[in-house]
Design an enzyme around this catalytic site. Structure first.
Site, PDB file in Angstrom:
ATOM      1  N   SER A 256       0.821  -1.194   0.000  1.00  0.00           N
ATOM      2  CA  SER A 256       0.000   0.000   0.000  1.00  0.00           C
ATOM      3  C   SER A 256       0.871   1.267   0.000  1.00  0.00           C
ATOM      4  O   SER A 256       1.777   1.410  -0.818  1.00  0.00           O
ATOM      5  CB  SER A 256      -0.959  -0.053   1.190  1.00  0.00           C
ATOM      6  OG  SER A 256      -1.968   0.921   1.101  1.00  0.00           O
ATOM      7  N   ASP A 388      -9.014  -6.168  -4.355  1.00  0.00           N
ATOM      8  CA  ASP A 388      -8.691  -4.995  -3.533  1.00  0.00           C
ATOM      9  C   ASP A 388      -9.727  -3.904  -3.793  1.00  0.00           C
ATOM     10  O   ASP A 388      -9.869  -3.429  -4.916  1.00  0.00           O
ATOM     11  CB  ASP A 388      -7.285  -4.507  -3.895  1.00  0.00           C
ATOM     12  CG  ASP A 388      -6.734  -3.484  -2.914  1.00  0.00           C
ATOM     13  OD1 ASP A 388      -7.533  -2.760  -2.290  1.00  0.00           O
ATOM     14  OD2 ASP A 388      -5.497  -3.413  -2.777  1.00  0.00           O
ATOM     15  N   HIS A 416      -7.335  -5.969   0.045  1.00  0.00           N
ATOM     16  CA  HIS A 416      -6.190  -5.065   0.216  1.00  0.00           C
ATOM     17  C   HIS A 416      -5.158  -5.647   1.179  1.00  0.00           C
ATOM     18  O   HIS A 416      -3.960  -5.464   0.995  1.00  0.00           O
ATOM     19  CB  HIS A 416      -6.671  -3.701   0.721  1.00  0.00           C
ATOM     20  CG  HIS A 416      -5.611  -2.643   0.687  1.00  0.00           C
ATOM     21  ND1 HIS A 416      -4.963  -2.274  -0.466  1.00  0.00           N
ATOM     22  CD2 HIS A 416      -5.071  -1.888   1.676  1.00  0.00           C
ATOM     23  CE1 HIS A 416      -4.076  -1.331  -0.199  1.00  0.00           C
ATOM     24  NE2 HIS A 416      -4.116  -1.083   1.094  1.00  0.00           N
TER      25      HIS A 416
END
Length: 439
Positions: A256, A388, A416
């Site tokens: 991320s 995601d 995610h």
């Protein structure tokens, strides 16, 4: 009937995550972080130097219980003393107190008596902990801070707990080389979110380190008091990379927002990185400033979309032309866009452990592009997370097109938080990458 869970020494609300997930479906339950514990931002001894200060979060919670209501108090280990303190102050608000292998004081001796008896019975091997003595003005004795070491945790606290991989024999790497893998978390998270991946990789013989970036996980710094720019936020990773020996190479893995931390490390230490792995991570190019990715993602629109899932706080910091923005990810957003394919236990852990974060907009807008000669020279692999909801599949594909990588892999059913929802698949990807790009 509300149940309140109190952790033991050195732990936090997080250690109750499985119990909270099981009990919450049947009633109201709260696991409290005592002061300077878990994700509580206070620090020992700077902010917490007395037992009353340490117990204050529990006392505040008990004070908030309405008149006529009663709770079930549950304490573990050293938390038994905190329970006793609450029982002394609020007996009318407690239906029953439950001591889970917890210190149980009497009504004759001072509370330390039970610790004296406990310490006398401890075998010498249990003294394997790091201690630090600090002189505090006004105190007649040094203030002692203790840190539980991994050996003690494994042998005396967690010896019957899962290691995530129970039946798989530890595999030795070829030529007995231990390739170090460094795992970097995303925004608001910490090293803790890699716990399944760390256990699996270590069981196969890999040397693995999951780093807490500044003001994340168990790092004691705070945003914005101690951390107000991207360089300060990234410093723990940069320090770790600086410690890598000359001639050694590591595998860097980022998730991320952690992709930008990876890029910073790649720009600074390209000769120390065998391959960099971006797991649904921000993937900058060598043309634009790092903020360009957020512009293309329409970050402000994304915030508007999830307005009920993010708490936004604006802080004025002297010397900055723009307000410093702090975000806190709320349970609704974590459940719908981060952890939707994770177990209820891991979602509960996330709700307990996520801390406020910034994306350092002003710093990233004004920062020069990462260099083609350094950042661009490191082999990159992107692992796509197919389900995601936060960094969408289309946007992951756009980042790869904008900044081409050596290889693209995909975990189709990963949300995610792939390290929690699909840890085995992620580990398979990582071990394949190591075998392909290291030897």
């Amino acid at each position: 009937m509300k149940i309140i869970l109190v952790h033991g020494g050195g732990h936090g609300a997080w250690c109750w995550y499985k119990v909270v997930a099981m009990v919450r479906s049947q009633g109201s339950v709260t696991a409290v972080d005592l002061a300077a514990s878990g994700s509580d931002p206070r620090r020992i001894p700077e902010d917490v130097s007395s037992f009353d200060e340490y117990s204050q979060p529990l006392m505040d919670l008990m004070a908030s219980v309405a008149e006529g209501e009663k709770v079930v108090l549950v304490g573990h280990s050293f938390g038994g003393i905190s329970l006793a303190t609450a029982m002394e102050a609020f007996p009318e608000k407690i239906a029953v107190a439950v001591f889970v292998s917890a210190l149980l004081p009497d009504i004759v001796h001072p509370p330390f008596y039970i610790l004296e008896q406990h310490f006398e019975q401890l075998p010498d091997k249990y003294t394997d902990m790091q201690t630090k003595s600090i002189a505090i003005p006004g105190r007649s004795e040094p203030f002692i801070i203790s840190i539980l070491q991994p050996k003690l945790l494994a042998s005396s606290l967690y010896q019957n707990c899962s290691f995530e991989i129970k039946s798989r024999e530890k595999k030795r790497l070829s030529n007995q080389i231990e390739m170090k893998i460094i795992l970097v978390h995303g925004g608001g998270h910490g090293a803790w979110c890699w716990y399944k991946v760390v256990a699996m990789l270590r069981s196969q013989g890999y040397s693995v380190t999951a780093v807490d970036l500044a003001a994340c996980g168990s790092d004691p710094r705070r945003i914005p008091e101690d951390v107000s720019n991207f360089d300060e936020y990234s410093q723990p990773l940069m320090d770790l990379m600086a410690s890598v020996g000359e001639g050694e190479k590591v595998v860097l893995v980022g998730h991320s927002f952690g992709g930008l931390n990876l890029a910073a490390a790649m720009d600074a230490f390209p000769e120390k990185i065998a391959v960099a792995v971006f797991v649904a991570a921000v993937l900058p190019d060598t043309v634009h400033s790092p903020w360009y990715i957020f512009e293309k993602q329409n970050f402000e629109e994304l915030l508007d979309k999830y307005t009920d899932g993010v708490e936004v706080k604006s802080v004025v910091i002297p010397g900055r032309s723009e307000p410093f923005i702090i975000f806190t990810l709320l349970p609704t957003l974590l459940a719908s866009a981060f952890y939707q394919n994770c177990s209820i236990e891991d979602l509960t852990l996330g709700n307990m452990m996520v801390r406020p974060v910034s994306i350092f907009k002003e710093d990233l807008k004004n920062r020069a592009a990462f260099t083609k000669e350094r950042y661009g020279s490191v082999d990159k692999v992107f692992i796509v997370c197919g389900e995601d909801a936060m960094v969408t599949l289309d946007f992951q594909r756009w980042m790869i097109q904008n900044s081409p990588v050596k290889e693209v892999m995909e975990i189709k059913e990963a949300d995610h938080m792939a390290m929690l929802s699909k840890p085995e698949e992620l580990c398979q990807c990582l071990t394949t990458i190591v075998s392909k790009y290291v030897w």
